[in-house]
Design a protein around this motif. Structure first.
Motif, short mmCIF file in Angstrom:
data_model
loop_
_atom_site.label_atom_id
_atom_site.label_comp_id
_atom_site.label_asym_id
_atom_site.label_seq_id
_atom_site.Cartn_x
_atom_site.Cartn_y
_atom_site.Cartn_z
N LEU A 117 0.83 -1.21 0.00
CA LEU A 117 0.00 0.00 0.00
C LEU A 117 0.86 1.26 0.00
CD1 LEU A 117 -2.77 -1.06 2.55
CD2 LEU A 117 -2.97 -0.89 0.06
N PHE A 118 1.92 1.24 0.83
CA PHE A 118 2.80 2.40 0.91
C PHE A 118 3.48 2.67 -0.43
CE2 PHE A 118 7.11 4.07 1.51
CZ PHE A 118 6.80 5.31 2.05
N VAL A 119 4.05 1.63 -1.02
CA VAL A 119 4.80 1.80 -2.27
C VAL A 119 3.88 2.24 -3.40
CG1 VAL A 119 6.15 0.57 -4.01
CG2 VAL A 119 6.66 0.25 -1.59
N THR A 120 2.70 1.68 -3.48
CA THR A 120 1.80 2.07 -4.57
C THR A 120 1.27 3.49 -4.39
OG1 THR A 120 -0.04 0.95 -3.46
CG2 THR A 120 1.08 -0.28 -5.19
N SER A 121 1.37 4.03 -3.18
CA SER A 121 0.94 5.40 -2.95
C SER A 121 2.00 6.43 -3.38
CB SER A 121 0.60 5.63 -1.47
OG SER A 121 1.78 5.72 -0.69
N LEU A 122 3.21 5.98 -3.68
CA LEU A 122 4.29 6.89 -4.07
C LEU A 122 4.22 7.16 -5.57
CD1 LEU A 122 7.19 5.27 -1.99
CD2 LEU A 122 5.84 7.31 -1.41
N ASP A 123 3.78 8.34 -5.93
CA ASP A 123 3.60 8.71 -7.35
C ASP A 123 4.91 8.79 -8.12
OD1 ASP A 123 0.88 8.87 -6.94
OD2 ASP A 123 0.92 11.04 -6.56
N LYS A 124 6.03 9.03 -7.43
CA LYS A 124 7.31 9.19 -8.12
C LYS A 124 7.83 7.88 -8.70
CE LYS A 124 9.03 13.10 -5.45
NZ LYS A 124 10.10 13.59 -4.59
N LEU A 125 7.39 6.76 -8.15
CA LEU A 125 7.90 5.46 -8.61
C LEU A 125 7.12 5.02 -9.84
CD1 LEU A 125 8.30 3.71 -5.17
CD2 LEU A 125 10.06 4.80 -6.54
N LYS A 126 7.82 4.85 -10.95
CA LYS A 126 7.17 4.54 -12.21
C LYS A 126 7.44 3.12 -12.71
CE LYS A 126 5.66 8.77 -12.61
NZ LYS A 126 4.36 9.08 -12.13
N THR A 127 8.53 2.49 -12.24
CA THR A 127 8.91 1.18 -12.77
C THR A 127 8.75 0.10 -11.71
OG1 THR A 127 11.23 1.35 -12.10
CG2 THR A 127 10.62 2.28 -14.27
N PRO A 128 8.57 -1.15 -12.14
CA PRO A 128 8.51 -2.25 -11.18
C PRO A 128 9.79 -2.39 -10.35
CG PRO A 128 7.67 -2.97 -13.31
CD PRO A 128 8.25 -1.60 -13.50
N VAL A 129 10.95 -2.13 -10.95
CA VAL A 129 12.21 -2.23 -10.21
C VAL A 129 12.25 -1.16 -9.11
CG1 VAL A 129 14.72 -2.03 -10.37
CG2 VAL A 129 13.48 -3.29 -12.10
N GLY A 130 11.84 0.05 -9.42
CA GLY A 130 11.81 1.12 -8.43
C GLY A 130 10.86 0.80 -7.28
N ARG A 131 9.71 0.25 -7.63
CA ARG A 131 8.74 -0.14 -6.60
C ARG A 131 9.29 -1.28 -5.76
NH1 ARG A 131 5.09 0.48 -11.20
NH2 ARG A 131 4.10 2.51 -10.98
N GLY A 132 9.95 -2.23 -6.40
CA GLY A 132 10.55 -3.34 -5.66
C GLY A 132 11.60 -2.86 -4.69
N ARG A 133 12.45 -1.94 -5.13
CA ARG A 133 13.48 -1.40 -4.24
C ARG A 133 12.86 -0.66 -3.06
NH1 ARG A 133 17.49 0.72 -9.05
NH2 ARG A 133 18.36 -1.35 -9.50
N ALA A 134 11.83 0.12 -3.32
CA ALA A 134 11.16 0.84 -2.23
C ALA A 134 10.52 -0.14 -1.26
CB ALA A 134 10.11 1.79 -2.81
#
Length: 133
Positions: free
Chosen positions: A56-73
């Motif tokens: 939920l937290f990661v999907t709320s971050l608008d700056k993250l555009k790629t799956p790799v970025g979301r995975g790292r977060a």
């Protein structure tokens, strides 16, 4: 505590990402975007829990555009909240899903390696991480 400036943190995150991407089958979304370990984690956690706070937290971050970025977060979130081992263990419970996402050389498909990896990750629960999320 481990902070963003820690050399060990960068090495740990790189190794975690390597493990999660090693022998990962190439999959594509409906729109052709390549799926990554983030998608594997989302699917695995959705199967086990209603809603995972990290997802939920990661999907709320608008700056993250790629799956790799979301995975790292997500990895960073789990380290800070001492949820990494438990979250990954939930994703690794279903052998059919593992075979759907990973080829045979993945350490996650070996019960011995999986147990060793999870054991090491559970040891991280006693480490304090102060990271910018």
């Amino acid at each position: 505590p481990v902070t963003d400036g820690s050399r060990e943190l960068h090495s740990l995150c790189a190794q975690l990402e390597f493990l999660l991407q090693f022998d990962l089958k190439e999959k594509r979304s409906f729109f052709g975007q390549r799926k990554d370990y983030w998608d594997f984690l989302c699917q695995g956690l959705a199967r086990c829990r209603q809603e995972h706070e990290g997802i939920l937290f990661v999907t709320s971050l608008d700056k993250l555009k790629t799956p790799v970025g979301r995975g790292r977060a997500f990895l960073r979130y789990c380290l800070v909240h001492r949820q990494l081992a438990e979250s990954l263990q939930l994703c690794l419970l279903d052998p059919e899903s593992l075979c759907e996402w990973y080829y045979a050389r993945s350490p996650f498909l070996s019960p011995k390696w999986r147990a060793e990896i999870l054991g090491s990750l559970y040891e991280l629960d006693c480490v304090t991480f102060h990271l910018a999320l």
